[in-house]
Design an enzyme around this catalytic site. Structure first.
Site, PDB file in Angstrom:
ATOM      1  N   GLU A  86       2.469  -9.096  11.797  1.00 15.32           N
ATOM      2  CA  GLU A  86       1.824  -8.569  10.123  1.00 15.32           C
ATOM      3  C   GLU A  86       3.807  -8.217  10.270  1.00 15.32           C
ATOM      4  O   GLU A  86       3.194  -9.403   8.561  1.00 15.32           O
ATOM      5  CB  GLU A  86       1.467  -7.124  10.545  1.00 15.32           C
ATOM      6  CG  GLU A  86       0.543  -7.284   8.952  1.00 15.32           C
ATOM      7  CD  GLU A  86      -0.243  -5.840   9.467  1.00 15.32           C
ATOM      8  OE1 GLU A  86      -0.238  -5.682  10.203  1.00 15.32           O
ATOM      9  OE2 GLU A  86      -0.984  -5.036   8.172  1.00 15.32           O
ATOM     10  N   ASP A  90       0.903  -1.305   0.477  1.00 12.42           N
ATOM     11  CA  ASP A  90       0.214  -0.034  -0.045  1.00 12.42           C
ATOM     12  C   ASP A  90       0.884   1.276   0.036  1.00 12.42           C
ATOM     13  O   ASP A  90       0.569   2.313  -1.057  1.00 12.42           O
ATOM     14  CB  ASP A  90      -0.866  -0.353   0.908  1.00 12.42           C
ATOM     15  CG  ASP A  90      -1.385  -1.081   1.469  1.00 12.42           C
ATOM     16  OD1 ASP A  90      -1.438  -2.181   0.819  1.00 12.42           O
ATOM     17  OD2 ASP A  90      -2.622  -1.246   2.362  1.00 12.42           O
TER      18      ASP A  90
HETATM   19  C1  DGY Z   1      -5.821  -1.429   4.723  1.00 11.89           C
HETATM   20  O1  DGY Z   1      -7.182  -1.587   4.886  1.00 11.89           O
HETATM   21  O2  DGY Z   1      -5.018  -1.578   5.018  1.00 11.89           O
HETATM   22  C2  DGY Z   1      -5.500  -2.920   3.466  1.00 11.89           C
HETATM   23  O3  DGY Z   1      -3.839  -2.716   3.130  1.00 11.89           O
HETATM   24  C3  DGY Z   1      -6.515  -2.335   2.195  1.00 11.89           C
HETATM   25  O4  DGY Z   1      -6.403  -3.721   1.634  1.00 11.89           O
END
Ligand code: DGY
Length: 419
Positions: free
Chosen positions: A390, A162
């Site tokens: 994570e 992201d």
């Molecule tokens: C989040 O909400 O952080 C996700 O990566 C979007 O899919």
């Protein structure tokens, strides 16, 4: 070792919502596309039926045009934003309106190859095959309408990475639209210093609003978006998944010429991502035609798809070696020498288990078994020292982001046998 495997299986069971696995309670309470694929590999180590069920539930989120959505909102849950009401996609079950890295065909092939119950695996893979083909057709059609061999992503969330600094410059060109006041939920679960910045979120949401207003119509999105990137990671994973889809087609006696055509096109397209001067792959901003200068862990994923020549692979390995001189744990998500490297912040520096797993397989494909082993050892040390997080700090090894994280648990289970 037994204890850690037991803990991993317990995490998958605790995150099981009856057919699908959530990545982490609170932070991610729905089914995510690439997360679920890795979860299936983990489930398969002790419950093969459940592994195939995970993928069947994923395809409940497939749109009539073939797209597989990146989130499937099976049951309402107020702990996540942006939820189904923001996406407003009119799909049943509700889904987001974008996709995520296409690893699913690869995972189906791996499940088949690892299967103890051959009949179960053959039946499920056979059933999934036309749906996988539809997904790949959608990717090569809707996202590469000019047949360049490079498939576009239209949102940083589609890359799975992201807030990677690789997207910064492109994302800055996304106009921020008038957004109703909104409250992020992620920063109530995880420290702000480990999550994307507010300015990134405004733009993530502005893209969603623009796509929603266009009814998620693929041609309009491709034509009118202000974020259009050939992500070296996404394209490499698709190239590998096409290879795996071809193997499935051959296994099931299905026509293969179309898939061979995609593979051929992909190999040619990929040459545009190779920077021979620096000996590395770089993503491409498709709106401007400019190569993206920031190098990330995605630059090593072409190894997984067999794309580099032996000499190019050697140059990639040299880069990894330099990265290993800068940090204790490989593979940080951004080049540690880059000024944008932030060792704590989500995709701007931390080590991710699934990325190591993918790169390690790529390294083995090219004969770099010792380095592949190092990537695996680093992950085991991180998990044993800090728990099932994570992501991890590449220098200190601190566990970051979500806890009791499903894909970390799943890959711990699925990795040991491979050496
Ligand atoms: C989040 O909400 O952080 C996700 O990566 C979007 O899919």
């Amino acid at each position: 070792m037994k204890a850690i495997r037991q803990q991993a299986a317990d995490i998958l069971r605790a995150n099981d919502r009856g057919g699908f696995t959530i990545p982490a309670a609170g932070l991610y309470p729905y089914q995510w596309l690439w997360d679920s694929c890795f979860c299936a590999l983990g489930w398969a180590t002790f419950d093969e039926k459940r592994a195939w069920e995970e993928l069947s539930w994923l395809f409940k989120g497939q749109w009539p045009d073939g797209m597989l959505a990146h989130i499937i909102f099976h049951h309402p849950d107020p702990s996540y934003f942006p939820g189904p009401e923001v996406w407003a996609t009119h799909h049943d079950p509700p889904t987001s309106g974008i996709t995520q890295p296409p690893v699913v065909a690869t995972i189906v092939r791996q499940l088949l190859e690892r299967a103890c119950d051959r009949t179960l695996a053959q039946d499920h893979a056979r059933q999934l095959y036309p749906k996988l083909l539809a997904f790949h057709r959608w990717l090569h059609g809707a996202r590469d309408p000019e047949h360049t061999g490079l498939v576009a992503v239209l949102h940083p969330w589609e890359t799975g990475m992201d807030n990677s600094p690789a997207w910064d410059t492109t994302l800055e060109q996304v106009p921020i639209v008038q957004l109703p006041p909104y409250q992020r939920k992620d920063t109530s679960h995880v420290a702000e210093t480990q999550r994307p910045r507010p300015k990134d979120y405004d733009r993530y949401l502005s893209l969603v609003v623009g796509y929603r207003e266009r009814g998620y119509e693929p041609e309009a999105l491709y034509r009118e978006t202000s974020f259009k990137v050939a992500d070296v990671g996404f394209c490499a994973l698709l190239q590998r998944a096409d290879e795996d889809l071809l193997a499935l087609a051959q296994m099931f006696g299905e026509p293969s010429a179309e898939i061979e055509g995609w593979l051929d096109r992909g190999r040619k397209g990929f040459r545009k991502l190779w920077d021979d001067h620096s000996g590395i792959y770089r993503s491409l901003n498709l709106s401007t035609g400019e190569s993206i200068p920031v190098i990330t862990s995605a630059s090593f994923l072409p190894l997984f798809a067999g794309l580099p020549s032996a000499e190019e692979a050697q140059r990639l390995v040299e880069h990894l070696g330099h990265w290993g001189d800068e940090v204790r744990y490989l593979v940080p998500s951004t080049d540690p020498a880059d000024p944008h490297f932030e060792p704590e912040r989500y995709w701007r520096g931390p080590v991710w288990v699934q990325v190591n797993w993918l790169i390690a397989q790529g390294l083995k494909r090219y004969g770099y078994a010792a380095l592949a082993g190092r990537l695996r050892e680093d992950i085991f040390e991180l998990v044993e020292g800090s728990g099932f997080h994570e992501y991890y700090h590449p220098v200190t090894g601190e566990g970051l982001g979500g806890r009791a994280f499903s894909w970390t648990a799943a890959l711990l289970l699925a990795w040991p046998g491979e050496g």
